[in-house]
Design a protein around this motif. Structure first.
Motif, PDB file in Angstrom:
ATOM      1  N   VAL A   1      20.611  37.924  36.587  1.00  0.00           N
ATOM      2  CA  VAL A   1      21.606  37.070  36.827  1.00  0.00           C
ATOM      3  C   VAL A   1      22.329  36.858  38.130  1.00  0.00           C
ATOM      4  N   GLU A   2      22.047  35.841  38.921  1.00  0.00           N
ATOM      5  CA  GLU A   2      22.707  35.889  40.354  1.00  0.00           C
ATOM      6  C   GLU A   2      24.352  35.476  40.128  1.00  0.00           C
ATOM      7  N   CYS A   3      25.131  36.145  40.800  1.00  0.00           N
ATOM      8  CA  CYS A   3      26.631  35.765  40.619  1.00  0.00           C
ATOM      9  C   CYS A   3      27.171  36.006  42.145  1.00  0.00           C
ATOM     10  N   ARG A   4      28.301  34.899  42.357  1.00  0.00           N
ATOM     11  CA  ARG A   4      29.141  34.911  43.545  1.00  0.00           C
ATOM     12  C   ARG A   4      30.433  34.992  43.477  1.00  0.00           C
ATOM     13  N   TRP A   5      31.093  35.626  44.212  1.00  0.00           N
ATOM     14  CA  TRP A   5      32.598  35.720  44.064  1.00  0.00           C
ATOM     15  C   TRP A   5      33.269  36.207  45.582  1.00  0.00           C
ATOM     16  N   TYR A   6      34.517  35.865  45.556  1.00  0.00           N
ATOM     17  CA  TYR A   6      35.208  36.079  46.854  1.00  0.00           C
ATOM     18  C   TYR A   6      35.783  37.235  46.888  1.00  0.00           C
ATOM     19  N   ASP A   7      35.521  38.278  47.844  1.00  0.00           N
ATOM     20  CA  ASP A   7      36.387  39.397  47.877  1.00  0.00           C
ATOM     21  C   ASP A   7      37.673  39.520  48.769  1.00  0.00           C
TER      22      ASP A   7
ATOM     23  N   GLN B   1      32.420  38.573  34.192  1.00  0.00           N
ATOM     24  CA  GLN B   1      32.640  39.901  34.704  1.00  0.00           C
ATOM     25  C   GLN B   1      31.874  40.950  34.245  1.00  0.00           C
ATOM     26  N   LEU B   2      31.675  41.932  34.912  1.00  0.00           N
ATOM     27  CA  LEU B   2      30.839  43.317  34.613  1.00  0.00           C
ATOM     28  C   LEU B   2      31.795  43.739  33.478  1.00  0.00           C
ATOM     29  N   LYS B   3      31.046  44.329  32.335  1.00  0.00           N
ATOM     30  CA  LYS B   3      31.657  44.796  31.258  1.00  0.00           C
ATOM     31  C   LYS B   3      32.665  45.977  31.516  1.00  0.00           C
ATOM     32  N   ASN B   4      32.184  46.793  32.551  1.00  0.00           N
ATOM     33  CA  ASN B   4      33.114  47.648  33.144  1.00  0.00           C
ATOM     34  C   ASN B   4      34.181  47.443  33.994  1.00  0.00           C
ATOM     35  N   GLY B   5      34.300  46.027  34.181  1.00  0.00           N
ATOM     36  CA  GLY B   5      35.549  45.653  34.981  1.00  0.00           C
ATOM     37  C   GLY B   5      35.003  45.131  36.414  1.00  0.00           C
ATOM     38  N   GLY B   6      35.968  44.872  37.058  1.00  0.00           N
ATOM     39  CA  GLY B   6      35.568  44.066  38.414  1.00  0.00           C
ATOM     40  C   GLY B   6      36.250  42.802  38.709  1.00  0.00           C
ATOM     41  N   PRO B   7      35.703  42.170  39.603  1.00  0.00           N
ATOM     42  CA  PRO B   7      36.117  40.693  39.970  1.00  0.00           C
ATOM     43  C   PRO B   7      35.683  39.714  39.092  1.00  0.00           C
TER      44      PRO B   7
ATOM     45  N   LEU C   1      36.715  34.405  29.218  1.00  0.00           N
ATOM     46  CA  LEU C   1      37.421  33.235  28.231  1.00  0.00           C
ATOM     47  C   LEU C   1      38.341  32.262  29.216  1.00  0.00           C
ATOM     48  N   ALA C   2      38.619  31.144  28.714  1.00  0.00           N
ATOM     49  CA  ALA C   2      39.625  30.350  29.522  1.00  0.00           C
ATOM     50  C   ALA C   2      40.746  30.880  29.396  1.00  0.00           C
ATOM     51  N   GLY C   3      41.594  31.022  30.534  1.00  0.00           N
ATOM     52  CA  GLY C   3      42.886  31.789  30.695  1.00  0.00           C
ATOM     53  C   GLY C   3      42.740  32.987  31.503  1.00  0.00           C
ATOM     54  N   GLN C   4      41.334  33.445  31.319  1.00  0.00           N
ATOM     55  CA  GLN C   4      41.323  34.961  31.960  1.00  0.00           C
ATOM     56  C   GLN C   4      41.032  34.833  33.578  1.00  0.00           C
ATOM     57  N   SER C   5      40.510  33.561  33.898  1.00  0.00           N
ATOM     58  CA  SER C   5      40.282  33.372  35.291  1.00  0.00           C
ATOM     59  C   SER C   5      41.116  33.814  36.317  1.00  0.00           C
ATOM     60  N   GLN C   6      40.364  34.602  37.376  1.00  0.00           N
ATOM     61  CA  GLN C   6      41.134  35.051  38.484  1.00  0.00           C
ATOM     62  C   GLN C   6      40.857  34.052  39.757  1.00  0.00           C
ATOM     63  N   LEU C   7      39.815  33.085  39.384  1.00  0.00           N
ATOM     64  CA  LEU C   7      39.278  32.359  40.554  1.00  0.00           C
ATOM     65  C   LEU C   7      40.241  31.139  40.776  1.00  0.00           C
ATOM     66  N   ALA C   8      40.815  30.535  39.784  1.00  0.00           N
ATOM     67  CA  ALA C   8      41.641  29.261  39.954  1.00  0.00           C
ATOM     68  C   ALA C   8      42.907  29.651  40.272  1.00  0.00           C
ATOM     69  N   GLY C   9      43.434  29.038  41.498  1.00  0.00           N
ATOM     70  CA  GLY C   9      44.823  29.505  41.889  1.00  0.00           C
ATOM     71  C   GLY C   9      45.233  30.694  42.252  1.00  0.00           C
TER      72      GLY C   9
END
Length: 59
Positions: free
Chosen positions: A27-33, A9-15, A51-59
């Motif tokens: 660093v090339e990154c992809r995300w779903y908006d 995640q960007l240090k100043n926040g974001g997806p 860190l594990a548990g912080q992910s917004q991608l799973a479920g």
């Protein structure tokens, strides 16, 4: 060090994003908006690993 397939995640926040590769020192990154898959390259200093548990991608 950030590795391919890490969630970041960007240090100043974001997806939550997945690292897909490195090119030209960036660093090339992809995300779903919510509508489509986005991709962008960032400097490694701008990113923080999720860190594990912080992910917004799973479920």
């Amino acid at each position: 060090m950030i590795m391919v397939s890490d969630e970041v995640q960007l240090k100043n926040g974001g997806p939550a994003m997945v690292v897909t590769g490195y090119a030209s020192g960036m660093v090339e990154c992809r995300w779903y908006d919510g509508y489509s898959v986005r991709r962008e390259a960032f400097r490694e200093e701008e990113l923080a690993p999720l860190l594990a548990g912080q992910s917004q991608l799973a479920g």
